[in-house]
Design a protein around this motif. Structure first.
Motif, PDB file in Angstrom:
ATOM      1  N   GLU A 169      26.206  30.586  41.716  1.00 41.24           N
ATOM      2  CA  GLU A 169      26.711  31.615  42.630  1.00 41.24           C
ATOM      3  C   GLU A 169      28.217  31.502  42.824  1.00 41.24           C
ATOM      4  O   GLU A 169      28.938  32.503  42.805  1.00 41.24           O
ATOM      5  CB  GLU A 169      26.023  31.502  43.990  1.00 41.24           C
ATOM      6  CG  GLU A 169      26.584  32.462  45.040  1.00 41.24           C
ATOM      7  CD  GLU A 169      26.131  32.160  46.460  1.00 41.24           C
ATOM      8  OE1 GLU A 169      26.633  32.826  47.385  1.00 41.24           O
ATOM      9  OE2 GLU A 169      25.285  31.264  46.652  1.00 41.24           O
ATOM     10  N   GLY A 170      28.705  30.281  43.008  1.00 41.93           N
ATOM     11  CA  GLY A 170      30.120  30.073  43.295  1.00 41.93           C
ATOM     12  C   GLY A 170      30.944  29.645  42.101  1.00 41.93           C
ATOM     13  O   GLY A 170      32.050  29.121  42.279  1.00 41.93           O
ATOM     14  N   HIS A 171      30.458  29.858  40.893  1.00 43.66           N
ATOM     15  CA  HIS A 171      31.160  29.420  39.687  1.00 43.66           C
ATOM     16  C   HIS A 171      32.510  30.128  39.553  1.00 43.66           C
ATOM     17  O   HIS A 171      32.680  31.285  39.961  1.00 43.66           O
ATOM     18  CB  HIS A 171      30.303  29.704  38.448  1.00 43.66           C
ATOM     19  CG  HIS A 171      30.721  28.930  37.244  1.00 43.66           C
ATOM     20  ND1 HIS A 171      31.781  29.307  36.434  1.00 43.66           N
ATOM     21  CD2 HIS A 171      30.232  27.780  36.698  1.00 43.66           C
ATOM     22  CE1 HIS A 171      31.919  28.444  35.446  1.00 43.66           C
ATOM     23  NE2 HIS A 171      30.993  27.506  35.581  1.00 43.66           N
ATOM     24  N   ASP A 172      33.467  29.428  38.952  1.00 42.30           N
ATOM     25  CA  ASP A 172      34.818  29.976  38.792  1.00 42.30           C
ATOM     26  C   ASP A 172      34.850  31.273  37.984  1.00 42.30           C
ATOM     27  O   ASP A 172      35.801  32.056  38.109  1.00 42.30           O
ATOM     28  CB  ASP A 172      35.728  28.945  38.118  1.00 42.30           C
ATOM     29  CG  ASP A 172      36.041  27.756  39.013  1.00 42.30           C
ATOM     30  OD1 ASP A 172      35.815  27.855  40.232  1.00 42.30           O
ATOM     31  OD2 ASP A 172      36.496  26.726  38.482  1.00 42.30           O
ATOM     32  N   LEU A 173      33.840  31.496  37.152  1.00 37.39           N
ATOM     33  CA  LEU A 173      33.808  32.733  36.366  1.00 37.39           C
ATOM     34  C   LEU A 173      33.650  33.973  37.236  1.00 37.39           C
ATOM     35  O   LEU A 173      33.972  35.079  36.802  1.00 37.39           O
ATOM     36  CB  LEU A 173      32.644  32.681  35.363  1.00 37.39           C
ATOM     37  CG  LEU A 173      32.774  31.721  34.186  1.00 37.39           C
ATOM     38  CD1 LEU A 173      31.455  31.665  33.415  1.00 37.39           C
ATOM     39  CD2 LEU A 173      33.910  32.154  33.258  1.00 37.39           C
ATOM     40  N   PHE A 174      33.137  33.765  38.474  1.00 37.65           N
ATOM     41  CA  PHE A 174      32.791  34.890  39.351  1.00 37.65           C
ATOM     42  C   PHE A 174      33.611  34.808  40.642  1.00 37.65           C
ATOM     43  O   PHE A 174      33.206  34.158  41.605  1.00 37.65           O
ATOM     44  CB  PHE A 174      31.294  34.875  39.657  1.00 37.65           C
ATOM     45  CG  PHE A 174      30.420  34.699  38.445  1.00 37.65           C
ATOM     46  CD1 PHE A 174      30.451  35.631  37.414  1.00 37.65           C
ATOM     47  CD2 PHE A 174      29.588  33.601  38.322  1.00 37.65           C
ATOM     48  CE1 PHE A 174      29.655  35.465  36.283  1.00 37.65           C
ATOM     49  CE2 PHE A 174      28.787  33.424  37.202  1.00 37.65           C
ATOM     50  CZ  PHE A 174      28.822  34.362  36.176  1.00 37.65           C
ATOM     51  N   PRO A 175      34.777  35.450  40.683  1.00 36.95           N
ATOM     52  CA  PRO A 175      35.684  35.301  41.825  1.00 36.95           C
ATOM     53  C   PRO A 175      35.108  35.817  43.144  1.00 36.95           C
ATOM     54  O   PRO A 175      35.549  35.384  44.213  1.00 36.95           O
ATOM     55  CB  PRO A 175      36.917  36.106  41.407  1.00 36.95           C
ATOM     56  CG  PRO A 175      36.430  37.053  40.363  1.00 36.95           C
ATOM     57  CD  PRO A 175      35.351  36.331  39.640  1.00 36.95           C
ATOM     58  N   ASN A 176      34.155  36.723  43.095  1.00 37.87           N
ATOM     59  CA  ASN A 176      33.530  37.247  44.315  1.00 37.87           C
ATOM     60  C   ASN A 176      32.125  36.679  44.521  1.00 37.87           C
ATOM     61  O   ASN A 176      31.333  37.264  45.239  1.00 37.87           O
ATOM     62  CB  ASN A 176      33.466  38.782  44.251  1.00 37.87           C
ATOM     63  CG  ASN A 176      34.846  39.401  44.174  1.00 37.87           C
ATOM     64  OD1 ASN A 176      35.747  38.993  44.905  1.00 37.87           O
ATOM     65  ND2 ASN A 176      35.020  40.364  43.291  1.00 37.87           N
ATOM     66  N   ARG A 177      31.851  35.535  43.875  1.00 31.79           N
ATOM     67  CA  ARG A 177      30.510  34.951  43.821  1.00 31.79           C
ATOM     68  C   ARG A 177      29.555  35.909  43.098  1.00 31.79           C
ATOM     69  O   ARG A 177      29.931  37.023  42.765  1.00 31.79           O
ATOM     70  CB  ARG A 177      29.981  34.595  45.214  1.00 31.79           C
ATOM     71  CG  ARG A 177      30.837  33.592  45.973  1.00 31.79           C
ATOM     72  CD  ARG A 177      30.187  33.198  47.292  1.00 31.79           C
ATOM     73  NE  ARG A 177      30.113  34.316  48.214  1.00 31.79           N
ATOM     74  CZ  ARG A 177      29.307  34.352  49.273  1.00 31.79           C
ATOM     75  NH1 ARG A 177      28.477  33.351  49.534  1.00 31.79           N
ATOM     76  NH2 ARG A 177      29.307  35.409  50.083  1.00 31.79           N
TER      77      ARG A 177
ATOM     78  N   LYS B  42      35.071  43.838  37.469  1.00 31.85           N
ATOM     79  CA  LYS B  42      36.058  42.960  38.096  1.00 31.85           C
ATOM     80  C   LYS B  42      35.428  41.675  38.598  1.00 31.85           C
ATOM     81  O   LYS B  42      36.134  40.691  38.868  1.00 31.85           O
ATOM     82  CB  LYS B  42      36.731  43.686  39.263  1.00 31.85           C
ATOM     83  CG  LYS B  42      35.761  44.097  40.365  1.00 31.85           C
ATOM     84  CD  LYS B  42      36.470  44.799  41.509  1.00 31.85           C
ATOM     85  CE  LYS B  42      35.488  45.299  42.570  1.00 31.85           C
ATOM     86  NZ  LYS B  42      34.588  44.255  43.104  1.00 31.85           N
ATOM     87  N   ASP B  43      34.103  41.647  38.740  1.00 34.81           N
ATOM     88  CA  ASP B  43      33.425  40.456  39.235  1.00 34.81           C
ATOM     89  C   ASP B  43      33.170  39.423  38.146  1.00 34.81           C
ATOM     90  O   ASP B  43      32.682  38.322  38.429  1.00 34.81           O
ATOM     91  CB  ASP B  43      32.096  40.854  39.896  1.00 34.81           C
ATOM     92  CG  ASP B  43      32.316  41.690  41.140  1.00 34.81           C
ATOM     93  OD1 ASP B  43      33.182  41.322  41.949  1.00 34.81           O
ATOM     94  OD2 ASP B  43      31.630  42.721  41.296  1.00 34.81           O
ATOM     95  N   PHE B  44      33.461  39.762  36.880  1.00 38.31           N
ATOM     96  CA  PHE B  44      33.431  38.823  35.757  1.00 38.31           C
ATOM     97  C   PHE B  44      34.670  39.122  34.924  1.00 38.31           C
ATOM     98  O   PHE B  44      34.580  39.587  33.798  1.00 38.31           O
ATOM     99  CB  PHE B  44      32.133  39.012  34.968  1.00 38.31           C
ATOM    100  CG  PHE B  44      31.928  38.062  33.819  1.00 38.31           C
ATOM    101  CD1 PHE B  44      32.474  36.785  33.812  1.00 38.31           C
ATOM    102  CD2 PHE B  44      31.174  38.465  32.724  1.00 38.31           C
ATOM    103  CE1 PHE B  44      32.276  35.924  32.745  1.00 38.31           C
ATOM    104  CE2 PHE B  44      30.960  37.611  31.646  1.00 38.31           C
ATOM    105  CZ  PHE B  44      31.515  36.341  31.662  1.00 38.31           C
ATOM    106  N   PRO B  45      35.863  38.850  35.487  1.00 33.86           N
ATOM    107  CA  PRO B  45      37.107  39.359  34.899  1.00 33.86           C
ATOM    108  C   PRO B  45      37.434  38.798  33.525  1.00 33.86           C
ATOM    109  O   PRO B  45      38.110  39.452  32.735  1.00 33.86           O
ATOM    110  CB  PRO B  45      38.167  38.970  35.940  1.00 33.86           C
ATOM    111  CG  PRO B  45      37.566  37.822  36.685  1.00 33.86           C
ATOM    112  CD  PRO B  45      36.106  38.110  36.745  1.00 33.86           C
ATOM    113  N   GLY B  46      36.967  37.612  33.219  1.00 33.08           N
ATOM    114  CA  GLY B  46      37.274  37.034  31.916  1.00 33.08           C
ATOM    115  C   GLY B  46      36.215  37.292  30.881  1.00 33.08           C
ATOM    116  O   GLY B  46      36.294  36.784  29.755  1.00 33.08           O
TER     117      GLY B  46
END
Length: 281
Positions: free
Chosen positions: A179-187, A126-130
């Protein structure tokens, strides 16, 4: 309120028992304890409490110095495990503790070392949902493109193989936008690494911390990425603070081995307890 400070490969945590706390451990109070000038100073706080489930010796919560809560820390878990053994919570060589990432099962190998069965890693979460099932991807950050391997070890890891340029990278500039990239919603935690056979040299940019001397889960993320590219297990991971061994099975079941030791013990002063009691956010 009594506490102990422990370190593993330069990654230091303040350990407190929940029964000793005079108030809830809020994000503001974590930041106050970790402050290097007005607090104890540390890379985070480990909160231990008695588990309601007899299958577990203790429940462990892990807090970053910015007050956020981490699912798991390899170094922090070893420090907590060896603290529990030293303080008589268990006399067993092998036992289980519960974390936000699920159970971990350590085996004590000496007064200052243990091997920890960390569970099964995954390349999708879920931390890399796409992301695709193999966890591989590309992202743009700090003016360039980066190929990465996503790994979930209860917490998110972004492992980036950079070869010979590893030591020259400016992690303070590169780490935050990844760390804060949009790909990673939870950082995400970020491991930059190079491989030499069954050895991996790694620099870690830890979520909620910044560049750090050591991270057990960051080391594990880099080791798994190397393993998926053909490196043989077990893998010795060299970090700025020292070396860890990561054993990886074909199904990505993970064992992390290393040391931890106490630095000091003490009590928070009445003045600091009073100041912390006023922090609730």
């Amino acid at each position: 309120m009594r506490f102990e400070k422990w370190q593993a490969l330069g990654n230091d945590y303040v350990i407190v028992e929940a029964e000793a706390l005079p108030w809830d451990l809020t994000a503001g109070r974590v930041r106050g304890i970790c402050d290097p000038h007005f607090g104890v100073g540390s890379d985070g706080v480990l909160l231990l409490s008695r588990s309601e489930d007899p299958a577990y010796v203790a429940a462990l919560r892990i807090f970053n110095p910015d007050g956020s809560e981490a699912e798991l820390s390899g170094n922090g878990a070893r420090e907590a495990i060896l603290y529990l053994r030293r303080h008589g919570w268990s006399e067993a060589e092998t036992f289980s503790i519960l974390t936000a990432a699920g159970p971990v099962r350590p085996t004590i190998t000496s007064e200052r070392t243990c091997s920890v069965a960390m569970g099964r890693a995954s390349t999708s979460s879920k931390d890399f949902p796409g992301g695709p099932d193999d966890g591989r991807g590309m992202l743009s950050a700090a003016g360039r493109e980066w190929a990465f391997q996503h790994v979930s070890i209860g917490n998110p890891q972004c492992a980036i193989e950079v070869g010979e340029e590893l030591e020259s990278l400016d992690l303070a500039a590169i780490g935050p936008p990844i760390e804060g990239h949009d790909l990673f919603p939870n950082r995400t935690n970020v491991s930059f690494y190079r491989v030499d056979g069954s050895r991996v040299r790694t620099r870690i940019f830890e979520r909620g911390v910044g560049e750090t001397l050591s991270s057990g889960t960051g080391a594990s993320g880099a080791a798994i990425a190397a393993f998926l590219n053909g490196a043989p297990s077990p893998i010795a991971v060299e970090l700025d603070g020292g070396e860890l061994e990561v054993g990886i099975a074909a199904d990505l079941d993970l064992t992390l081995s290393g040391w931890a030791e106490p630095v000091c013990a003490g009590e928070l002063s009445p003045e600091m307890l009073s100041a912390l009691s006023e922090l609730d956010g």
